[in-house]
Write an enzyme that holds these catalytic residues in place. Structure first.
Site, PDB file in Angstrom:
ATOM      1  CG  ASP A 177      -4.169  -6.708   4.606  1.00 30.22           C
ATOM      2  OD1 ASP A 177      -3.180  -6.515   5.356  1.00 30.22           O
ATOM      3  OD2 ASP A 177      -5.026  -5.846   4.369  1.00 30.22           O
ATOM      4  CG  HIS A 178       1.063 -10.289   4.508  1.00 26.40           C
ATOM      5  ND1 HIS A 178       1.615 -10.683   5.697  1.00 26.40           N
ATOM      6  CD2 HIS A 178       0.371 -11.351   4.047  1.00 26.40           C
ATOM      7  CE1 HIS A 178       1.281 -11.947   5.936  1.00 26.40           C
ATOM      8  NE2 HIS A 178       0.527 -12.364   4.950  1.00 26.40           N
ATOM      9  CB  CYS A 179       0.701  -3.467   4.061  1.00 25.24           C
ATOM     10  SG  CYS A 179       0.691  -3.068   5.792  1.00 25.24           S
ATOM     11  CB  ILE A 180      -1.469  -6.840  -0.443  1.00 29.36           C
ATOM     12  CG1 ILE A 180      -1.131  -7.006  -1.913  1.00 29.36           C
ATOM     13  CG2 ILE A 180      -2.901  -7.248  -0.156  1.00 29.36           C
ATOM     14  CD1 ILE A 180      -1.124  -8.446  -2.376  1.00 29.36           C
ATOM     15  CE  LYS A 222      -2.769  -1.130   3.525  1.00 29.65           C
ATOM     16  NZ  LYS A 222      -3.801  -1.179   4.536  1.00 29.65           N
TER      17      LYS A 222
END
Ligand SMILES: Cc1ncc(COP(=O)(O)O)c(C=O)c1O
Length: 419
Positions: free
Chosen positions: A381-384, A133
């Site tokens: 979501d690992h900042c995707i 992101k």
């Protein structure tokens, strides 16, 4: 391979890595912890922590302002670290390095600067919705901002392939004569794949397209050479490569300096007011307005020393070996579902990052069970930027202090979870 780096036999690397772990007080203070979340932030070696304490206990001053000895010493040391960072990523001049508070700060500074001062109506910027992101969102803010100024920028998405690296065919099919910037992640934060940025540069030939690189997961993990990559701009965070949190750096190739202007200005030796114009007098310092995180910058210098003592090629080999060992062990477990990444490539490579799901469990449930056993991993979501079937995974991310013993322990606990 860079000159002077010793390549150890594999067994020797592991022995060496065991000793490396002793250099991290975190592990001495947390003997029951198996830390596998280094892509979020690395633990800090003593040499870095000592520098931090030494700065605030003995040498605290502000840089580039006062002229008494400890202030001058700090000003000089900051410039030495700039030089060191430049050499570490093979920039041709130290003026190509600006200090930031981290990768996200660098991406925002670049997007605003290029969006406002460089891009023209109708220009196109390529980005990957599966990227972090921090690397993607600034462009959407800038797009809206310049729209209010009557400038329309098109943001054009491209995909990653099954291996988790940039799908170059898709990317190349999106390049037009309006394309001005390609945003490319070097090592993906979920898939751990290398996107061979140099192949994008080779394909572009002499097209006037800026390659802006997210190197948050590659600097400190493998050799990053901005010239070999063909990167025009490249940003990373210190805290993901053993420095403290709140410091990072962005490389901006000299040939772009004439087209760029800082957005945020203030106290620094890089700008002055001249006939109601803010004039840039020193390119890199112009982007560092206000008092910087000097303690952080000094620890970044120490982090580079630490990495250079180990040898970046040795770190790369160690992480590749750990990735492949983990993959091989995970393949033997039932219920493991791999997402893009090492499971889909054929070489013995890896950045220490591997993501997967455990069938029948949410990532946070599995993460909680691992944490109960002292195994710290990232889940979610690992900042995707875009949510897809690969969100809600477990991500293992390792660094110099991890060994095959950590992986064996993880597998032992996963076996009970997968039953
Ligand atoms: C690939 C990638 N880009 C950018 C970032 C943002 O880094 P920071 O939070 O240090 O600014 C991260 C952090 O997780 C990352 O993994």
């Amino acid at each position: 391979m860079p000159g002077g780096i010793k390549i150890y036999h594999l067994k020797e690397i592991y022995k060496n890595m065991l000793n490396v772990k002793n250099q991290f007080p975190f592990f001495t203070n947390n003997p029951g912890i198996t830390y596998m979340d280094s892509a979020a932030t690395t633990q800090k070696p003593r040499i870095v922590l000592d520098k931090l304490v030494d700065f605030y206990t003995t040498h605290n001053a502000n840089a580039g302002r006062s002229s008494y000895p400890i202030a001058n010493q700090l000003t000089n040391e900051v410039e030495e670290v700039r030089e060191k960072v430049g050499k570490f990523i093979n920039a041709s001049k130290k003026e190509e390095i600006i200090f930031t508070s981290g990768a996200t700060d660098g991406f925002n500074k670049i997007a605003y600067t290029l969006g406002i001062h460089y891009l023209k109506d109708g220009d196109e910027v390529l980005y990957c919705p599966q990227d972090h992101k921090s690397f993607v969102l600034p462009w959407f803010k800038v797009q809206r901002l310049v729209e209010n100024m009557g400038v329309a920028i098109r943001l054009v998405p491209f995909r990653v392939n099954k291996m988790g690296s940039i799908d170059r065919d898709d990317l190349f099919s999106k390049v037009t004569d309006k394309t001005k910037i390609i945003n490319a992640t070097h090592i993906h934060n979920i898939y751990g794949a290398d996107s061979d940025i140099n192949k994008i540069r080779d394909w572009l030939g002499d097209k006037d397209v800026i390659i802006n690189v997210d190197a948050a997961q590659s600097v400190g993990h493998r050799l990053v050479d901005v010239q070999q990559l063909g990167a025009d701009i490249l940003s990373f965070s210190g805290h993901k490569m053993f420095a403290i949190q709140g410091v990072g750096a962005t490389f901006i190739t000299k040939k772009l300096h004439q087209f760029m202007e800082p957005i945020f200005v203030g106290g620094s030796n890089g700008v002055k007011l001249h006939d109601s114009e803010v004039e840039v007098t020193n390119f890199s310092q112009a982007y560092e307005s206000g008092t910087q995180n000097y303690a952080g910058i000094l620890t970044l210098g120490k982090a580079i020393e630490f990495i250079e003592q180990l040898g970046i090629e040795n770190i790369y080999i160690h992480l590749s070996e750990l990735t492949q060992y983990l993959l091989q062990k995970l393949r033997q477990l039932p219920k493991i579902e791999f997402v893009y990444g090492p499971n889909f490539w054929s070489c013995a490579d890896g950045a220490g990052i591997l993501s997967f799901k455990v069938g029948g469990l949410s990532a946070s449930e599995a993460g909680f069970m691992l944490a109960e056993n002292g195994i710290l991993v990232r889940t979610g979501d690992h900042c995707i930027s875009s949510r897809d079937e690969f969100t809600n995974t477990i991500r293992i991310s390792m660094h110099v202090y991890n060994t095959t013993d950590d992986i064996d322990f993880l597998i032992k606990i996963l076996k009970t979870i997968c039953k």
